[in-house]
Design an enzyme around this catalytic site. Structure first.
Site, PDB file in Angstrom:
ATOM      1  N   THR A 270      -6.982  -0.983   2.573  1.00 40.97           N
ATOM      2  CA  THR A 270      -7.125  -2.373   3.019  1.00 40.97           C
ATOM      3  C   THR A 270      -8.339  -2.546   3.928  1.00 40.97           C
ATOM      4  O   THR A 270      -8.615  -1.712   4.787  1.00 40.97           O
ATOM      5  CB  THR A 270      -5.857  -2.812   3.767  1.00 40.97           C
ATOM      6  OG1 THR A 270      -4.733  -2.625   2.918  1.00 40.97           O
ATOM      7  CG2 THR A 270      -5.945  -4.271   4.181  1.00 40.97           C
TER       8      THR A 270
ATOM      9  N   ILE B 114      -4.143   0.446   8.939  1.00 42.87           N
ATOM     10  CA  ILE B 114      -3.942   1.765   8.346  1.00 42.87           C
ATOM     11  C   ILE B 114      -2.898   2.542   9.148  1.00 42.87           C
ATOM     12  O   ILE B 114      -3.109   2.870  10.323  1.00 42.87           O
ATOM     13  CB  ILE B 114      -5.260   2.552   8.269  1.00 42.87           C
ATOM     14  CG1 ILE B 114      -6.354   1.699   7.613  1.00 42.87           C
ATOM     15  CG2 ILE B 114      -5.046   3.854   7.505  1.00 42.87           C
ATOM     16  CD1 ILE B 114      -6.028   1.191   6.226  1.00 42.87           C
TER      17      ILE B 114
ATOM     18  N   GLU C 226       2.010  -3.356   1.670  1.00 41.96           N
ATOM     19  CA  GLU C 226       2.047  -2.724   0.342  1.00 41.96           C
ATOM     20  C   GLU C 226       2.288  -3.737  -0.789  1.00 41.96           C
ATOM     21  O   GLU C 226       3.036  -3.484  -1.727  1.00 41.96           O
ATOM     22  CB  GLU C 226       3.083  -1.604   0.316  1.00 41.96           C
ATOM     23  CG  GLU C 226       2.751  -0.500   1.317  1.00 41.96           C
ATOM     24  CD  GLU C 226       3.619   0.721   1.174  1.00 41.96           C
ATOM     25  OE1 GLU C 226       3.965   1.089   0.055  1.00 41.96           O
ATOM     26  OE2 GLU C 226       3.932   1.313   2.221  1.00 41.96           O
TER      27      GLU C 226
END
Length: 387
Positions: free
Chosen positions: A127, A158, A367
């Protein structure tokens, strides 16, 4: 005949993790959560229990179990706390899995034993600050300069990227242009401490407070050409396949949260007295708890189905999206209802339901958002916009 009972080995594992969550996690996680403190001792114990090596073969330090065993463990941890569950989930399905799945024998031999033992963590650098869900718009670049990759760019949100035991981050970066003019993306392993690789301070989060989440920056960061993970140009495809599996794992966490809300609400309804009788004597409370149990059971069946198809080697991407969508909604709805049942006490961090309420929302975003899951399910059914 369909049999939903777990096999003996899976049931033994489930009970073992259930006891660990109840006796080791529950007594300490409240204070860790309040202090935004990473649960190093719990991670070490989960490593000793073999949880970080569950779905990996024994050649490189795994326990030779399977992905369902990991999911059962995540559900039991999620029943008590999401931070600990997500630390395990990300450490295995997003951190170690790319190395296991796409790494060379040398890469596996170097990294997997520590990762399987829970002595080290790996992070999943996909991301980006301006991209979010749009992984096709990568701006992080990696240019091959002689025998080194030179990486520039930034990543955001993260998990497990800045702990004292984080040893590497697998980064997705643009490594060229394909014949059709589109970006070529590849994945590259960047060890912690590499010059030019900086880890930002922890985010100040509304939930998952005892887990580690940070932004990353790469400024002329150089790593050996041999740190390429898998085939050049296959970075997005690699990570999308990992995400399909990871969505089953995160579904197990969401199911755990949903069930934990039921557990806490049943206990409170039996113990709490109001207007001269137990709170559970009120039909409105009974109905709320019944609906919560329905959601938890539905979420469990959804991730069981996805995991079983995966283990049989059948296509499971649609089922993974269904499980992710159902379980995250169940967690959010149950957390809201549990907080309502607890009343004012549900707003106090001394009670698990307050943590559940703060944590559950992230499950609808991380996710792959709920909107993305709906899009993927529709596409799998053949429903999509015309070209």
């Amino acid at each position: 005949m369909i049999d939903f009972r777990l096999g003996e080995e899976h049931e033994v594992l489930r009970k073992r993790v259930e006891e660990f969550a109840r006796t080791e996690v529950a007594p300490v996680i409240g204070e860790l959560y309040k202090r935004d403190e990473f649960p190093y001792e719990l991670v070490a114990e989960m490593g000793r229990m073999g949880l970080y090596g569950l779905p990996f073969d024994t050649e490189f330090g795994g326990t030779g179990g399977d992905f369902l065993g990991l999911c059962l463990s995540l559900e039991e941890l999620g029943r008590v706390d999401t931070s600990v569950a997500i630390t395990l989930s990300a450490g295995v399905s997003l951190g170690a899995m790319p190395i296991h799945r796409f790494g060379t024998r040398e890469q596996k031999a170097r990294w997997m034993p520590q990762l399987c033992a829970g002595e080290a963590l790996s992070a999943f650098g996909l991301t980006e600050p301006g991209g979010g869900t749009d992984v096709s718009g990568l701006t992080t670049t990696a240019v091959l300069d002689g025998d080194e990759w030179v990486i520039n760019g930034a990543k955001s949100f993260i998990t497990n990227s800045g702990t004292d035991i984080t040893r590497l981050v697998t980064v997705t970066a643009v490594t060229g242009v394909r014949a059709d003019g589109r970006q070529e993306a590849s994945t590259i392993v960047v060890p912690s401490g590499t010059p030019g690789f900086e880890v930002a301070p922890k985010y100040s989060k509304a939930g998952w407070n005892a887990s580690d989440t940070r932004g990353l920056t790469f400024t002329d960061c150089r790593v050996p050409a041999g740190n390429l993970l898998g085939e050049r140009g296959r970075g997005i495809a690699q990570f999308l396949s990992v995400l399909d599996e990871s969505r089953i794992a995160i579904s197990a966490v969401g199911t755990g949260v949903a069930q934990g809300c039921v557990d806490e609400s049943v206990r409170y309804a039996r113990e709490r007295r109001a207007f001269g009788r137990n709170l559970g004597a009120n039909q409105s409370v009974q109905f709320k708890i019944a609906d919560m149990e329905v959601r938890a059971q539905s979420a469990r069946l959804a991730y069981y189905q996805a995991a079983s198809k995966m283990l049989r080697g059948e296509p499971f991407a649609k089922e993974a999206s269904v499980a992710k969508l159902v379980s995250s909604a169940a967690a959010m709805d149950n957390a809201r209802d549990a907080t309502q049942i607890f009343g004012g006490y549900g707003a106090l961090n001394d009670y698990p339901v307050a943590r559940f309420y703060r944590d559950a929302k992230v499950l609808e975003i991380g996710e792959g958002t709920s909107e993305v899951q709906r899009m993927l399910i529709a596409r799998a059914l053949g429903v999509q916009a015309a070209a």
